[in-house]
Design a protein around this motif. Structure first.
Motif, PDB file in Angstrom:
ATOM      1  N   ASP A  29      30.434  44.767  52.214  1.00  0.00           N
ATOM      2  CA  ASP A  29      30.799  43.353  52.228  1.00  0.00           C
ATOM      3  C   ASP A  29      31.719  43.051  51.048  1.00  0.00           C
ATOM      4  OD1 ASP A  29      28.996  42.645  54.387  1.00  0.00           O
ATOM      5  OD2 ASP A  29      27.374  42.906  52.929  1.00  0.00           O
ATOM      6  N   PRO A  30      32.598  42.067  51.163  1.00  0.00           N
ATOM      7  CA  PRO A  30      33.407  41.656  50.008  1.00  0.00           C
ATOM      8  C   PRO A  30      32.493  41.158  48.892  1.00  0.00           C
ATOM      9  CG  PRO A  30      34.251  40.675  52.040  1.00  0.00           C
ATOM     10  CD  PRO A  30      32.917  41.283  52.371  1.00  0.00           C
ATOM     11  N   PRO A  31      32.848  41.417  47.632  1.00  0.00           N
ATOM     12  CA  PRO A  31      31.993  40.943  46.527  1.00  0.00           C
ATOM     13  C   PRO A  31      31.965  39.419  46.479  1.00  0.00           C
ATOM     14  CG  PRO A  31      34.055  41.856  45.696  1.00  0.00           C
ATOM     15  CD  PRO A  31      34.015  42.178  47.153  1.00  0.00           C
ATOM     16  N   GLU A  32      30.794  38.847  46.251  1.00  0.00           N
ATOM     17  CA  GLU A  32      30.634  37.402  46.190  1.00  0.00           C
ATOM     18  C   GLU A  32      30.869  36.854  44.791  1.00  0.00           C
ATOM     19  OE1 GLU A  32      26.609  37.141  47.702  1.00  0.00           O
ATOM     20  OE2 GLU A  32      27.362  36.465  49.645  1.00  0.00           O
ATOM     21  N   ALA A  33      30.680  37.686  43.779  1.00  0.00           N
ATOM     22  CA  ALA A  33      30.836  37.260  42.390  1.00  0.00           C
ATOM     23  C   ALA A  33      31.922  38.105  41.730  1.00  0.00           C
ATOM     24  CB  ALA A  33      29.514  37.421  41.647  1.00  0.00           C
ATOM     25  N   PRO A  34      32.503  37.605  40.645  1.00  0.00           N
ATOM     26  CA  PRO A  34      33.518  38.388  39.929  1.00  0.00           C
ATOM     27  C   PRO A  34      32.963  39.733  39.468  1.00  0.00           C
ATOM     28  CG  PRO A  34      33.487  36.116  39.153  1.00  0.00           C
ATOM     29  CD  PRO A  34      32.294  36.273  40.039  1.00  0.00           C
ATOM     30  N   LEU A  35      33.782  40.749  39.539  1.00  0.00           N
ATOM     31  CA  LEU A  35      33.365  42.075  39.095  1.00  0.00           C
ATOM     32  C   LEU A  35      33.409  42.142  37.570  1.00  0.00           C
ATOM     33  CD1 LEU A  35      35.372  44.219  41.680  1.00  0.00           C
ATOM     34  CD2 LEU A  35      32.968  43.558  41.783  1.00  0.00           C
ATOM     35  N   PRO A  36      32.625  43.033  36.963  1.00  0.00           N
ATOM     36  CA  PRO A  36      32.606  43.126  35.494  1.00  0.00           C
ATOM     37  C   PRO A  36      33.830  43.808  34.904  1.00  0.00           C
ATOM     38  CG  PRO A  36      31.114  44.735  36.451  1.00  0.00           C
ATOM     39  CD  PRO A  36      31.597  43.885  37.587  1.00  0.00           C
ATOM     40  N   PHE A  37      34.735  44.261  35.740  1.00  0.00           N
ATOM     41  CA  PHE A  37      35.970  44.893  35.278  1.00  0.00           C
ATOM     42  C   PHE A  37      36.982  44.833  36.414  1.00  0.00           C
ATOM     43  CE2 PHE A  37      32.835  48.097  36.583  1.00  0.00           C
ATOM     44  CZ  PHE A  37      33.461  48.616  37.709  1.00  0.00           C
ATOM     45  N   ALA A  38      38.244  45.064  36.089  1.00  0.00           N
ATOM     46  CA  ALA A  38      39.296  45.055  37.108  1.00  0.00           C
ATOM     47  C   ALA A  38      39.141  46.272  38.012  1.00  0.00           C
ATOM     48  CB  ALA A  38      40.667  45.066  36.455  1.00  0.00           C
ATOM     49  N   ALA A  39      39.261  46.050  39.317  1.00  0.00           N
ATOM     50  CA  ALA A  39      39.085  47.149  40.267  1.00  0.00           C
ATOM     51  C   ALA A  39      39.764  46.818  41.580  1.00  0.00           C
ATOM     52  CB  ALA A  39      37.602  47.424  40.502  1.00  0.00           C
ATOM     53  N   ASP A  40      40.110  47.862  42.318  1.00  0.00           N
ATOM     54  CA  ASP A  40      40.627  47.729  43.676  1.00  0.00           C
ATOM     55  C   ASP A  40      39.447  47.933  44.626  1.00  0.00           C
ATOM     56  OD1 ASP A  40      42.156  47.573  45.925  1.00  0.00           O
ATOM     57  OD2 ASP A  40      43.112  49.528  45.678  1.00  0.00           O
ATOM     58  N   LEU A  75      34.472  54.930  42.353  1.00  0.00           N
ATOM     59  CA  LEU A  75      33.050  54.677  42.159  1.00  0.00           C
ATOM     60  C   LEU A  75      32.396  54.494  43.527  1.00  0.00           C
ATOM     61  CD1 LEU A  75      32.842  52.134  39.177  1.00  0.00           C
ATOM     62  CD2 LEU A  75      32.641  54.628  39.117  1.00  0.00           C
ATOM     63  N   ALA A  76      31.716  55.512  44.003  1.00  0.00           N
ATOM     64  CA  ALA A  76      31.071  55.469  45.320  1.00  0.00           C
ATOM     65  C   ALA A  76      29.576  55.273  45.132  1.00  0.00           C
ATOM     66  CB  ALA A  76      31.369  56.753  46.081  1.00  0.00           C
ATOM     67  N   ILE A  77      29.192  54.147  44.509  1.00  0.00           N
ATOM     68  CA  ILE A  77      27.792  53.982  44.108  1.00  0.00           C
ATOM     69  C   ILE A  77      27.191  52.646  44.524  1.00  0.00           C
ATOM     70  CG2 ILE A  77      27.974  55.559  42.157  1.00  0.00           C
ATOM     71  CD1 ILE A  77      28.339  53.117  40.350  1.00  0.00           C
ATOM     72  N   GLY A  78      27.914  51.782  45.208  1.00  0.00           N
ATOM     73  CA  GLY A  78      27.359  50.497  45.607  1.00  0.00           C
ATOM     74  C   GLY A  78      27.532  49.449  44.522  1.00  0.00           C
ATOM     75  N   ARG A  79      27.597  48.203  44.931  1.00  0.00           N
ATOM     76  CA  ARG A  79      27.946  47.126  44.003  1.00  0.00           C
ATOM     77  C   ARG A  79      26.852  46.785  43.006  1.00  0.00           C
ATOM     78  NH1 ARG A  79      26.711  44.446  48.844  1.00  0.00           N
ATOM     79  NH2 ARG A  79      25.241  42.705  48.665  1.00  0.00           N
ATOM     80  N   GLN A  80      25.603  47.176  43.285  1.00  0.00           N
ATOM     81  CA  GLN A  80      24.519  46.830  42.372  1.00  0.00           C
ATOM     82  C   GLN A  80      24.512  47.658  41.102  1.00  0.00           C
ATOM     83  OE1 GLN A  80      23.607  47.648  45.741  1.00  0.00           O
ATOM     84  NE2 GLN A  80      23.838  45.522  46.347  1.00  0.00           N
TER      85      GLN A  80
END
Length: 248
Positions: free
Chosen positions: A156-167, A132-137
């Motif tokens: 930047d490292p994500p500050e909040a938990p992601l909505p799904f498991a990801a590397d 997914l090359a689309i940005g965290r937003q």
């Protein structure tokens, strides 16, 4: 007295800031605040939103801005619309520095969609390794396809938990073709989701996908009202009444 406001977001915005500083033009560079450690600029900078159309219009008036350059990301549609409306309200000249869209080349396997939700729906049902090359937003819609193994890449490292498991890969571009090929091969990437951002800095992943024969779910740019638009720093400098010294 001329006083310009650069709404930054693309790599060419930094090149423009350097040219404006070299020309001795009074200007302010504005960051949207998405990146925690934005690149330094040779101009006074501000970080954060303006508070909608009225807030941007108030800023233009209070700071005596005479020219606005929208050099935001092609998918920062809300900011671009705010700039159009605020400049219309204040009677301020506006120009958009917008890099050309990517064009499908022979060998490309593109599935062109209108938005992020359509991109998520276009993914196959069978589990696959997806980049997914689309940005965290914009990743939330992909939680509807949790069976996939996602690779994400953020500045930047994500500050909040992601909505799904990801590397998550934390890295700042531009990225090279060799690097993208290695990343995709090492991770066994089977498909890519990308926004049609255009330009050279993010193109390597598209070229790598073509070489590897991988499908790219390509999200089209949002539609914006008509406005004066150019594709180069030199054209912006001409609009400001100055010659560019790029390459000198």
């Amino acid at each position: 007295m001329m006083r310009a406001l650069i709404l930054g977001g693309i790599a060419d915005a930094s090149l423009l800031a350097a040219e404006i500083a070299r020309a001795g033009i009074d200007a302010v560079y504005s960051y949207g605040g998405r990146t925690r450690a934005p690149a330094d600029q040779p101009l006074p900078t501000r970080i954060g939103g303006f508070g909608g159309v009225s807030g941007l219009a108030d800023y233009i008036r209070s700071e005596r801005i005479t020219h606005v350059i929208d050099a935001t990301h092609p998918f920062a549609a809300e900011m671009s619309r705010h700039a159009i409306d605020a400049c219309a309200e204040t009677g301020t000249p506006l120009i958009a520095l917008e890099r050309a869209s990517w064009v499908k080349a022979p060998g490309d396997i593109w599935i062109e969609v209108g938005d992020v939700n359509a991109a998520a729906a276009a993914l196959p049902e069978a589990p696959a390794n997806v980049f997914l090359a689309i940005g965290r937003q914009h990743i939330a819609p992909f939680a509807t396809k949790p069976q996939h193994a996602y690779t994400l890449r953020f500045v930047d490292p994500p500050e909040a938990p992601l909505p799904f498991a990801a590397d998550v890969i934390v890295s700042r571009g531009p990225f090279t073709l060799d690097g993208e090929l290695e990343m995709m091969r090492t991770r066994g990437i089977a498909s890519i989701v990308a926004r049609n951002s255009g330009g050279d800095g993010a193109r390597a992943k598209i070229d790598a996908a073509r070489i590897l024969g991988l499908p790219v779910i390509m999200i089209s740019r949002p539609k914006l009202p008509e406005r004066l638009r150019v594709e180069s720093v030199a054209e912006v400098m001409q609009w400001l009444g100055h010659r560019t010294c790029l390459g000198a």
